[in-house]
Design a protein around this motif. Structure first.
Motif, short mmCIF file in Angstrom:
data_model
loop_
_atom_site.label_atom_id
_atom_site.label_comp_id
_atom_site.label_asym_id
_atom_site.label_seq_id
_atom_site.Cartn_x
_atom_site.Cartn_y
_atom_site.Cartn_z
N ARG A 30 0.82 -1.21 0.00
CA ARG A 30 0.00 0.00 0.00
C ARG A 30 0.86 1.27 0.00
NH1 ARG A 30 -5.19 0.29 0.60
NH2 ARG A 30 -5.17 2.18 1.89
N TYR A 215 -4.97 4.38 -13.38
CA TYR A 215 -6.30 4.03 -12.89
C TYR A 215 -7.05 3.15 -13.89
CZ TYR A 215 -5.42 7.99 -9.71
OH TYR A 215 -4.88 8.85 -8.79
N VAL A 239 -3.54 9.05 0.31
CA VAL A 239 -4.80 8.46 0.74
C VAL A 239 -5.84 8.53 -0.37
CG1 VAL A 239 -6.74 8.75 2.33
CG2 VAL A 239 -4.39 8.83 3.19
N ASP A 240 -5.87 9.65 -1.10
CA ASP A 240 -6.81 9.79 -2.21
C ASP A 240 -6.49 8.81 -3.33
OD1 ASP A 240 -8.94 11.31 -3.72
OD2 ASP A 240 -7.22 11.68 -5.03
N LEU A 242 -5.03 5.99 -3.15
CA LEU A 242 -5.27 4.61 -2.73
C LEU A 242 -6.74 4.22 -2.78
CD1 LEU A 242 -2.68 4.32 0.17
CD2 LEU A 242 -2.68 3.05 -1.98
N THR A 243 -7.62 5.14 -3.10
CA THR A 243 -9.01 4.77 -3.36
C THR A 243 -9.16 4.22 -4.77
OG1 THR A 243 -9.64 6.98 -4.16
CG2 THR A 243 -9.82 6.55 -1.78
N ARG A 244 -8.11 4.35 -5.60
CA ARG A 244 -8.19 3.94 -7.01
C ARG A 244 -7.25 2.81 -7.39
NH1 ARG A 244 -8.71 9.47 -6.52
NH2 ARG A 244 -10.42 10.47 -7.67
N ASP A 246 -4.03 -0.15 -5.69
CA ASP A 246 -3.71 -0.94 -4.49
C ASP A 246 -2.55 -0.37 -3.69
OD1 ASP A 246 -5.50 -3.33 -5.08
OD2 ASP A 246 -4.30 -3.22 -6.92
#
Length: 345
Positions: A30, A215, A239-240, A242-244, A246
């Protein structure tokens, strides 16, 4: 005191399952610190591990020739505290890469990574790095040979394209080839590379970032762990992203301001342990420094990685100045660090 890997580890203890699930790899990737030549050596990695328990750390790129024909221990030794730690390889001969993958497993590395992104002339002359993106069949053979050699994850770090081979369709075809060969995960630098006309530094800055391509790539390969690299300079941005995807790999931003990683365990990995202060990190580093000095390592080899520890704090300039002036002197010891830290409030 941690154990030092000055020789291969016991494989009965370290070797993972041949069919290890991707979930642990997906979680551990991550956040990682990029492999950076002359920067992410074992002293740098030990220091960064004191700031973040979970961030994945990469070695400098090591060529297959250096491991096969050179001082193997010099390139492979590390401290047990560095885990999770990844060996990055540069090479293009499937047999040599397989041999070096076996070495990495024997020495207890958590992963081996193939460099497909470095565009420097020296790397190109050795026929590895970004220029291999023009030879997908050969790269597939390399990955397959590495996968067959040892039971640790095999990953690749690549660009989104090179020169005029820079369409999204070509990127998908190249990644498909990697996945079919057995590549366990991808780290994608979201810039293409120009093999001629730009320096390595310019190749990190001039080609435009295309996060949207990374993405989209994740959408094309939902079952393959994919991390994004390039241009990220804050954990809020991480953090942003990692919403898209891994994972996220940070390079120079984490080296120049290592305290950027201080909140990573909480924000990225969900570990609520108390964040140490920079002075506490330095205190924890002193025993390591003393061990290295006893082994003949000059103090400056360690302190060169510490200049950014107090970045942005009152006294940071005095800290850097004292280290720069005193660490290179004959007989310099850990007291230099303590004297420099005393200049920081």
């Amino acid at each position: 005191m941690t154990n030092r890997h000055d020789q291969p580890v016991d494989q009965a203890r370290r070797e993972p399952s041949l069919h290890a699930p991707t979930a642990p790899l997906r979680r551990s990737m991550r956040l990682s610190v990029a492999p950076m030549l002359d920067w992410t050596d074992r002293h740098c990695r030990y220091f960064l591990r004191l700031i973040s328990r979970h961030t994945r750390l990469y070695t400098e790129m090591v060529t297959t020739g250096a491991l096969i024909h050179g001082d193997r221990a010099r390139f492979l030794r590390y401290d047990e505290a560095e885990h999770p730690v990844v060996l990055q390889l540069g090479g293009s001969d499937p047999g040599e890469l397989a041999a070096c993958t076996r070495m990495s497993a024997d020495w207890g590395y958590d992963e081996v990574n193939l460099n497909l992104g470095c565009p420097s002339d020296r790397v190109q002359s050795g026929r590895f790095g970004a220029c291999l993106m023009a030879e997908p069949a050969l790269v597939g053979d390399c990955i397959a040979a590495m996968k067959a050699a040892a039971a640790i994850p095999v990953t690749a770090k690549l660009r989104i394209g090179i020169d005029d081979r820079d369409s999204y369709e070509e990127l998908v075809a190249f990644v498909s080839n990697l996945v079919e060969a057995g590549c366990d995960a991808l780290i994608v630098h979201a810039r293409k590379a120009w093999l001629k006309g730009l320096s390595p530094r310019e190749n990190r800055e001039i080609p435009p970032l295309r996060y949207d391509w990374v993405y989209r790539l994740k959408g094309e390969f939902p079952d393959v762990p994919i991390a994004l690299n390039g241009g990220v300079a804050s954990l809020d941005q991480a953090v942003d992203i990692l919403t898209r995807v891994d994972g996220l790999m940070i390079g120079r931003a984490a080296y120049q301001d290592p305290w950027l990683l201080a909140e990573a365990d909480r924000l990225i990995f969900g570990d609520p342990h108390p964040v140490p202060t920079p002075h506490q990190v330095l205190e924890a580093l002193i025993p390591y420094v003393e061990r290295q000095l006893a082994d003949g390592v000059p103090l400056k080899s360690i302190t060169r990685h510490l200049l950014g520890l107090f970045q942005g704090r009152p006294g940071a300039r005095a800290w850097r100045r004292h280290l720069s002036e005193e660490a290179h002197r004959p007989g310099a010891g850990a007291n230099v660090l303590l004297a420099a830290a005393a200049r920081v409030r």
